[in-house]
Write an enzyme that holds these catalytic residues in place. Structure first.
Site, PDB file in Angstrom:
ATOM      1  N   ASP A   1       0.821  -1.206   0.000  1.00  0.00           N
ATOM      2  CA  ASP A   1       0.000   0.000   0.000  1.00  0.00           C
ATOM      3  C   ASP A   1       0.859   1.262   0.000  1.00  0.00           C
ATOM      4  O   ASP A   1       1.830   1.377   0.766  1.00  0.00           O
ATOM      5  CB  ASP A   1      -0.902  -0.011   1.244  1.00  0.00           C
ATOM      6  CG  ASP A   1      -1.745   1.237   1.363  1.00  0.00           C
ATOM      7  OD1 ASP A   1      -2.656   1.412   0.538  1.00  0.00           O
ATOM      8  OD2 ASP A   1      -1.479   2.043   2.286  1.00  0.00           O
TER       9      ASP A   1
ATOM     10  N   GLU B   1       1.242  -0.027  -4.835  1.00  0.00           N
ATOM     11  CA  GLU B   1       0.496   1.210  -5.074  1.00  0.00           C
ATOM     12  C   GLU B   1       1.494   2.341  -4.901  1.00  0.00           C
ATOM     13  O   GLU B   1       2.160   2.420  -3.857  1.00  0.00           O
ATOM     14  CB  GLU B   1      -0.659   1.387  -4.089  1.00  0.00           C
ATOM     15  CG  GLU B   1      -1.417   2.692  -4.323  1.00  0.00           C
ATOM     16  CD  GLU B   1      -2.320   3.093  -3.168  1.00  0.00           C
ATOM     17  OE1 GLU B   1      -3.231   3.899  -3.411  1.00  0.00           O
ATOM     18  OE2 GLU B   1      -2.101   2.633  -2.038  1.00  0.00           O
TER      19      GLU B   1
END
Length: 593
Positions: free
Chosen positions: A254, A291
Site C-alpha cells: 500500500d 500502489e
C-alpha cells in the site's frame, strides 16, 4: 524461514520470546507472572520458557510500568492491547503441490473479508469461492488483515502486522481459505501496509524509539525509519511471514510513495530480493505489486521471475481517474488533472500505461510525476474502474454504477477486461452491485470523534456541492455499525435480471480474455501500442507477439462513424464493426502483426 521477531517454538519444546526494545531499561515477560528477560546486544531482550507452547498467552512489561503486546504477535484472540497467543504455524495443506499461476493469468477480485459475506469471516469466504472461480476470476486480493483496534475496519489501521485480525477467525481459518482457493485454481494476494501503524495500540515509540524519525513526517505522524536494520528486517520478515506461513501468492504494498526516505526504497529492494529467494527455494510463483502515486517506473519489472529487487506491477490510478472523468464528468480533487486533455490522456493510458510520464501535476502543486514507460510491457499496470479507495473515499461510498449510465459502464468493462493489462474488479462489481462501500472503523473516545470531525470537514471542503444538496448530517457516521453493515454484500441481489445480465457479460469477457489475450502476454518485453481518436471513436492497437490486438470503441452516447483506417482482423468481441458504431459500442479484433 528464520526470523528475528516474534516467539520461536523450540524443537525440543518450550518457547523463546524476543523483543527489540532499545529504549527500554528493563523488559519482563508476563504470562501468569512477570519474568525478567535477558538483555542482549543491540537492544534485544530474550527469555526461553520451557513450559510455554502453542496457545500460551503473553505480554511484555516495559520498565515495570507498561504492558504491551508483541509487535510480531502471530494472533490476538481478543484485541490489539490484549495478551498475544503463541501460534504453531504447522498446517497440513491439502494443496501442498500448488505452485501458483503466471502473472499474465491475473484477473483479480479485490475483497474485504468482513463485508464480503454476511458472516464476515475467513471460512465464510470459502462458501463463495466456487462463484468466483466460475466467473473466470483467477485471483482474489484481500484487503489488509493485520490486527486492528475494534470490531470492524478497512484494515489500513493495522497495528500488529503479523497477526490476522480475530474478527475474521483464527490463523488456521485463514490457511483453510487459502487452501480452498488454491484447490479451485485461485491465487490469493494480500494487501500489506508498511508506511504507517494505526493510531491506537502501537507502543513501539515507547520502547523502540529508533523505529521512527521526526526528521520526516507523513500523514500519520513521524515516518518509519527504514535506515535502521532492525526496522527494515521487521517489514521484510513480515512479508515472508505471510508468503511462507500462509502461502499467499503475492502481496500488494500500500502507498509506497508514503515510505518517506531515508530507507524506504532500500527496504523495498531488499524485500523483493528476499521474496525472490523464497520463490526460488519453494519453486512457487510469487507476485509483488505496488500502489505508488509517484508513478516511479524504476521499481517496476514484470518479467524478472522470481523478483530480484523490483516489482511485478503497479495499481494504475491514472487509468481509473481518466475513465472516471469520462464516465461521470466529475472534476473535483485529483480528477481535475484529467479534464484539460481527457481524450489525449485516455489514449495514453491505453497505449502506454501511465497518463503522467514526467509531466507536471496541478493537483500536486506543479510537481513532475512519473517517467517514460516505453520499456514496460502491459503486464506492469493493474487497471481498474473501481477499488476500495475510489469507492470508499467518496462521501457516501457510492459505486460507479450509480454515477454513470449502465451502457457506459458496460462499455468500460468491455475495454477493461480485454485490454492486455491485468484487470482488477472490486467485490460485487462483476454483477453490478449497487450498494455502497463507505469508510468505516471502530474507534472510541476522542480518537473516534476526531475521525468523525475529519470526515465531515473533508466532505464539506472537497464535496461542497454534494454537501449543499444532501446536508452534512447525511454523511454516514464512520464509526456507526449501520455504516459497516451497509457495506455487506447482498448476494441475493444477483438473482435480479439486470445483475444476471452484467454477470454474464463479465464472465463472457473474461472467457474471451483467457482464449485470445492471455496466451499472447507472456513474452512481451515492452509496450508496442498506438492509440488515436476519430471523433468519439477510440482506436488502439497493441502488438502481442505475432498478432495485433485491436480496439475500436465509440465512447459516447451518440452514434459515430467508423474510422476509414479502422482496425482490420478477426473479431473476438462485438462482431465485425459496421460503418456506424452505436452508442457505447465496443469491438475487439485480432489481426496480423
Amino acid at each position: 524461514m528464520t526470523s528475528q521477531f516474534g516467539p520461536r517454538l523450540e524443537p525440543r519444546g518450550g518457547v523463546t520470546f524476543r523483543l527489540w526494545a532499545p529504549s527500554a531499561e528493563r523488559v519482563d515477560l508476563v504470562i501468569d507472572r512477570p519474568q525478567p528477560m535477558q538483555r542482549r546486544e543491540e537492544g534485544w531482550f530474550t527469555l526461553s520458557v520451557p513450559s510455554a507452547g502453542p496457545g500460551t498467552r503473553y505480554r511484555f512489561r516495559i520498565d515495570g510500568e507498561l504492558d504491551v503486546p508483541d509487535p510480531a504477535s502471530a494472533f490476538q484472540p481478543e484485541d490489539v492491547t490484549c495478551p498475544c497467543e503463541v501460534i504453531d504455524h504447522a498446517y497440513r495443506w491439502r494443496t501442498a503441490d500448488w505452485r501458483g499461476r503466471p502473472w499474465a493469468d491475473a484477473v483479480i477480485l479485490e475483497l474485504h473479508v468482513g463485508t464480503f459475506t454476511a458472516g464476515g469471516r475467513f471460512l465464510d469466504v470459502i462458501d463463495r469461492l466456487d462463484d468466483i472461480a466460475a466467473g473466470g476470476i483467477t485471483a482474489i486480493e484481500l484487503m489488509p488483515l493485520a490486527d486492528f483496534p475494534g470490531r470492524w475496519n478497512w484494515g489500513y489501521d493495522g497495528v500488529l502486522w503479523y497477526a490476522p485480525d480475530s474478527a475474521y477467525g483464527r490463523p488456521d481459518d485463514l490457511r483453510a481459505l487459502i487452501d480452498a482457493a488454491h484447490a479451485r485454481g485461485l491465487m490469493v494476494f494480500l494487501d500489506v501496509v508498511y508506511n504507517h501503524f494505526g493510531p491506537e495500540g502501537n507502543y513501539l515509540g515507547r520502547y523502540a524509539k529508533p523505529f521512527f524519525t521526526s526528521a520526516h513526517r507523513t500523514p500519520w505522524g513521524d515516518a518509519i525509519d527504514y535506515t535502521v536494520p532492525q526496522v527494515r528486517a521487521f517489514a521484510i520478515e513480515n512479508a515472508l511471514h505471510w508468503l511462507d506461513h500462509y502461502r499467499f501468492d503475492g502481496l500488494r504494498l500500500d502507498a509506497v510513495h508514503a515510505l518517506v526516505e531515508p530507507g524506504g526504497l532500500q527496504m523495498l529492494r531488499e524485500l523483493s530480493a528476499a521474496v525472490g529467494e523464497l520463490a526460488t527455494a519453494s519453486g512457487r510463483a510469487i507476485h509483488l505489486v505496488l500502489e505508488n502515486d509517484d508513478n516511479n517506473i524504476a521499481v517496476l519489472d514484470p518479467l524478472t521471475d522470481p523478483p530480484r529487487g523490483q516489482y511485478r506491477a503497479q495499481w494504475n490510478d491514472d487509468y481509473h481517474h481518466v475513465w472516471h472523468v469520462l464516465l461521470t464528468g466529475e472534476s473535483i480533487g485529483y480528477y481535475g488533472d484529467y479534464t484539460t486533455d481527457l481524450r489525449g490522456l485516455l489514449a495514453r493510458v491505453m497505449a502506454a500505461g501511465f497518463a503522467y510520464q514526467g509531466e507536471s501535476s496541478s493537483h500536486r502543486g506543479g510537481a513532475a510525476r512519473g517517467g517514460s514507460t516505453k520499456h514496460l510491457p502491459p503486464t506492469a499496470f493493474v487497471n481498474f474502474l473501481q477499488n476500495h479507495d475510489q469507492i470508499g473515499n467518496r462521501p457516501f461510498g457510492d459505486r460507479l454504477v450509480t454515477l454513470a449510465p449502465d451502457e457506459a459502464v458496460a462499455a468500460a468493462l468491455t475495454v477493461l477486461l480485454l485490454a492486455p493489462m491485468p484487470p482488477l474488479l472490486f467485490m460485487g462489481e462483476e454483477w453490478g452491485a449497487r450498494q455502497p462501500f463507505p469508510f468505516f472503523c471502530d474507534f472510541s473516545g476522542e480518537l473516534g470523534e476526531a475521525i468523525r470531525r475529519g470526515r465531515r470537514s473533508e466532505f464539506e471542503a472537497h464535496h461542497a456541492a454534494v454537501a449543499a444538496k444532501a446536508g452534512a448530517d447525511a454523511l454516514p457516521d464512520p464509526l456507526g455499525e449501520a455504516t459497516f453493515r451497509s457495506a455487506v454484500l447482498d448476494w441475493t441481489a444477483r438473482d435480479a435480471a439486470h445483475h444476471r445480465e452484467r454477470l454474464a457479460l463479465v464472465r463472457d469477457l473474461i472467457a474471451a480474455r483467457r482464449t485470445h489475450v492471455v496466451p499472447r502476454l507472456g513474452d512481451i518485453s515492452g509496450m508496442e501500442a498506438a492509440a488515436s481518436w476519430s471523433g468519439a471513436v477510440l482506436q488502439v492497437r497493441w502488438r502481442l507477439g505475432d498478432r495485433t490486438l485491436g480496439l475500436l470503441a465509440n465512447l459516447s452516447a451518440d452514434p459515430a462513424a467508423r474510422p476509414r483506417d479502422g482496425m482490420q482482423g478477426v473479431p473476438i468481441w462485438g462482431g465485425a464493426p459496421a460503418e456506424r458504431l452505436g452508442p457505447w459500442q465496443v469491438h475487439w479484433m485480432l489481426g496480423e502483426a
